[in-house]
Write a protein that holds these residues in place. Sequence first.
Motif, PDB file in Angstrom:
ATOM      1  N   HIS A  86     -11.147 -13.357  14.222  1.00  0.00           N
ATOM      2  CA  HIS A  86     -11.431 -12.494  13.070  1.00  0.00           C
ATOM      3  C   HIS A  86     -12.025 -11.158  13.515  1.00  0.00           C
ATOM      4  CE1 HIS A  86     -10.484 -15.143   9.692  1.00  0.00           C
ATOM      5  NE2 HIS A  86     -10.954 -16.137  10.431  1.00  0.00           N
ATOM      6  N   ALA A  87     -12.927 -11.188  14.475  1.00  0.00           N
ATOM      7  CA  ALA A  87     -13.578  -9.956  14.938  1.00  0.00           C
ATOM      8  C   ALA A  87     -12.566  -9.003  15.551  1.00  0.00           C
ATOM      9  CB  ALA A  87     -14.675 -10.278  15.939  1.00  0.00           C
ATOM     10  N   THR A  88     -11.703  -9.517  16.400  1.00  0.00           N
ATOM     11  CA  THR A  88     -10.730  -8.667  17.068  1.00  0.00           C
ATOM     12  C   THR A  88      -9.764  -8.043  16.067  1.00  0.00           C
ATOM     13  OG1 THR A  88     -10.928  -9.938  19.103  1.00  0.00           O
ATOM     14  CG2 THR A  88      -8.924  -8.632  18.846  1.00  0.00           C
ATOM     15  N   GLU A  89      -9.334  -8.820  15.096  1.00  0.00           N
ATOM     16  CA  GLU A  89      -8.420  -8.296  14.077  1.00  0.00           C
ATOM     17  C   GLU A  89      -9.104  -7.255  13.203  1.00  0.00           C
ATOM     18  OE1 GLU A  89      -4.925  -7.705  11.846  1.00  0.00           O
ATOM     19  OE2 GLU A  89      -5.342  -8.381  13.875  1.00  0.00           O
ATOM     20  N   LEU A  90     -10.328  -7.525  12.750  1.00  0.00           N
ATOM     21  CA  LEU A  90     -11.058  -6.548  11.930  1.00  0.00           C
ATOM     22  C   LEU A  90     -11.333  -5.262  12.700  1.00  0.00           C
ATOM     23  CD1 LEU A  90     -13.620  -8.833  10.089  1.00  0.00           C
ATOM     24  CD2 LEU A  90     -11.863  -7.421   9.011  1.00  0.00           C
ATOM     25  N   ALA A  91     -11.745  -5.393  13.953  1.00  0.00           N
ATOM     26  CA  ALA A  91     -12.021  -4.211  14.777  1.00  0.00           C
ATOM     27  C   ALA A  91     -10.748  -3.387  14.971  1.00  0.00           C
ATOM     28  CB  ALA A  91     -12.601  -4.625  16.125  1.00  0.00           C
ATOM     29  N   ARG A  92      -9.622  -4.051  15.204  1.00  0.00           N
ATOM     30  CA  ARG A  92      -8.352  -3.352  15.391  1.00  0.00           C
ATOM     31  C   ARG A  92      -7.970  -2.572  14.136  1.00  0.00           C
ATOM     32  NH1 ARG A  92      -3.417  -3.655  13.828  1.00  0.00           N
ATOM     33  NH2 ARG A  92      -3.723  -5.600  12.676  1.00  0.00           N
ATOM     34  N   VAL A  93      -8.090  -3.203  12.964  1.00  0.00           N
ATOM     35  CA  VAL A  93      -7.745  -2.541  11.702  1.00  0.00           C
ATOM     36  C   VAL A  93      -8.653  -1.339  11.464  1.00  0.00           C
ATOM     37  CG1 VAL A  93      -7.752  -2.813   9.188  1.00  0.00           C
ATOM     38  CG2 VAL A  93      -6.729  -4.579  10.628  1.00  0.00           C
ATOM     39  N   LEU A  94      -9.960  -1.515  11.651  1.00  0.00           N
ATOM     40  CA  LEU A  94     -10.902  -0.408  11.458  1.00  0.00           C
ATOM     41  C   LEU A  94     -10.609   0.735  12.428  1.00  0.00           C
ATOM     42  CD1 LEU A  94     -14.175  -2.447  10.928  1.00  0.00           C
ATOM     43  CD2 LEU A  94     -12.959  -1.085   9.197  1.00  0.00           C
ATOM     44  N   TRP A  95     -10.315   0.405  13.685  1.00  0.00           N
ATOM     45  CA  TRP A  95     -10.034   1.415  14.705  1.00  0.00           C
ATOM     46  C   TRP A  95      -8.774   2.198  14.337  1.00  0.00           C
ATOM     47  CZ3 TRP A  95     -13.264   3.066  18.270  1.00  0.00           C
ATOM     48  CH2 TRP A  95     -12.778   3.894  19.286  1.00  0.00           C
ATOM     49  N   GLU A  96      -7.744   1.496  13.899  1.00  0.00           N
ATOM     50  CA  GLU A  96      -6.494   2.160  13.508  1.00  0.00           C
ATOM     51  C   GLU A  96      -6.686   3.073  12.299  1.00  0.00           C
ATOM     52  OE1 GLU A  96      -3.552  -0.902  13.017  1.00  0.00           O
ATOM     53  OE2 GLU A  96      -3.321  -1.168  15.188  1.00  0.00           O
ATOM     54  N   GLN A  97      -7.681   2.764  11.473  1.00  0.00           N
ATOM     55  CA  GLN A  97      -7.980   3.592  10.311  1.00  0.00           C
ATOM     56  C   GLN A  97      -8.901   4.766  10.650  1.00  0.00           C
ATOM     57  OE1 GLN A  97      -6.605   3.374   7.128  1.00  0.00           O
ATOM     58  NE2 GLN A  97      -5.233   2.111   8.360  1.00  0.00           N
ATOM     59  N   GLY A  98      -9.261   4.890  11.912  1.00  0.00           N
ATOM     60  CA  GLY A  98     -10.024   6.049  12.357  1.00  0.00           C
ATOM     61  C   GLY A  98     -11.529   5.881  12.400  1.00  0.00           C
ATOM     62  N   TYR A  99     -12.027   4.664  12.210  1.00  0.00           N
ATOM     63  CA  TYR A  99     -13.474   4.469  12.265  1.00  0.00           C
ATOM     64  C   TYR A  99     -13.955   4.586  13.701  1.00  0.00           C
ATOM     65  CZ  TYR A  99     -13.594   3.222   7.408  1.00  0.00           C
ATOM     66  OH  TYR A  99     -13.511   3.284   6.040  1.00  0.00           O
ATOM     67  N   ARG A 100     -14.966   5.423  13.891  1.00  0.00           N
ATOM     68  CA  ARG A 100     -15.522   5.680  15.217  1.00  0.00           C
ATOM     69  C   ARG A 100     -17.041   5.755  15.128  1.00  0.00           C
ATOM     70  NH1 ARG A 100     -10.780   4.875  15.665  1.00  0.00           N
ATOM     71  NH2 ARG A 100      -9.296   5.963  16.990  1.00  0.00           N
ATOM     72  N   ARG A 101     -17.693   5.417  16.219  1.00  0.00           N
ATOM     73  CA  ARG A 101     -19.152   5.535  16.309  1.00  0.00           C
ATOM     74  C   ARG A 101     -19.468   6.938  16.794  1.00  0.00           C
ATOM     75  NH1 ARG A 101     -23.162   3.282  20.606  1.00  0.00           N
ATOM     76  NH2 ARG A 101     -25.085   3.366  19.420  1.00  0.00           N
ATOM     77  N   ILE A 102     -20.378   7.595  16.110  1.00  0.00           N
ATOM     78  CA  ILE A 102     -20.802   8.933  16.505  1.00  0.00           C
ATOM     79  C   ILE A 102     -22.164   8.811  17.161  1.00  0.00           C
ATOM     80  CG2 ILE A 102     -21.398  11.233  15.685  1.00  0.00           C
ATOM     81  CD1 ILE A 102     -19.445  10.718  13.353  1.00  0.00           C
ATOM     82  N   SER A 103     -22.306   9.355  18.366  1.00  0.00           N
ATOM     83  CA  SER A 103     -23.580   9.299  19.088  1.00  0.00           C
ATOM     84  C   SER A 103     -24.647  10.048  18.315  1.00  0.00           C
ATOM     85  CB  SER A 103     -23.434   9.890  20.473  1.00  0.00           C
ATOM     86  OG  SER A 103     -22.515   9.151  21.211  1.00  0.00           O
ATOM     87  N   GLU A 104     -25.860   9.539  18.412  1.00  0.00           N
ATOM     88  CA  GLU A 104     -26.981  10.156  17.702  1.00  0.00           C
ATOM     89  C   GLU A 104     -27.666  11.172  18.552  1.00  0.00           C
ATOM     90  OE1 GLU A 104     -29.233   6.716  16.636  1.00  0.00           O
ATOM     91  OE2 GLU A 104     -27.538   5.892  15.586  1.00  0.00           O
TER      92      GLU A 104
END
Length: 81
Positions: A63-81
Amino acid sequence: MKKINKIIHRKLGKEQANGQAFTDTGVIEIDERLRGLEHLDVLVHESLHILNPKWGEIKVQGHATELARVLWEQGYRRISE
């Protein structure tokens, strides 16, 4: 449902892990050296451990790998603080 109370980024070399979830306290630790999709996958993975403590490792992993893949493909990224 359990709650994620805190996310800590630190080096987890001694633990030989990319992440850890403490279901009793709702705390997640993630290795601070992780970047990109790997960081997102570990964050989702450890979150699922807390939110679904009865799930086994294989179920969480899938589940984690699939959710992470979908979020990544939708452009979700971590922005450094």
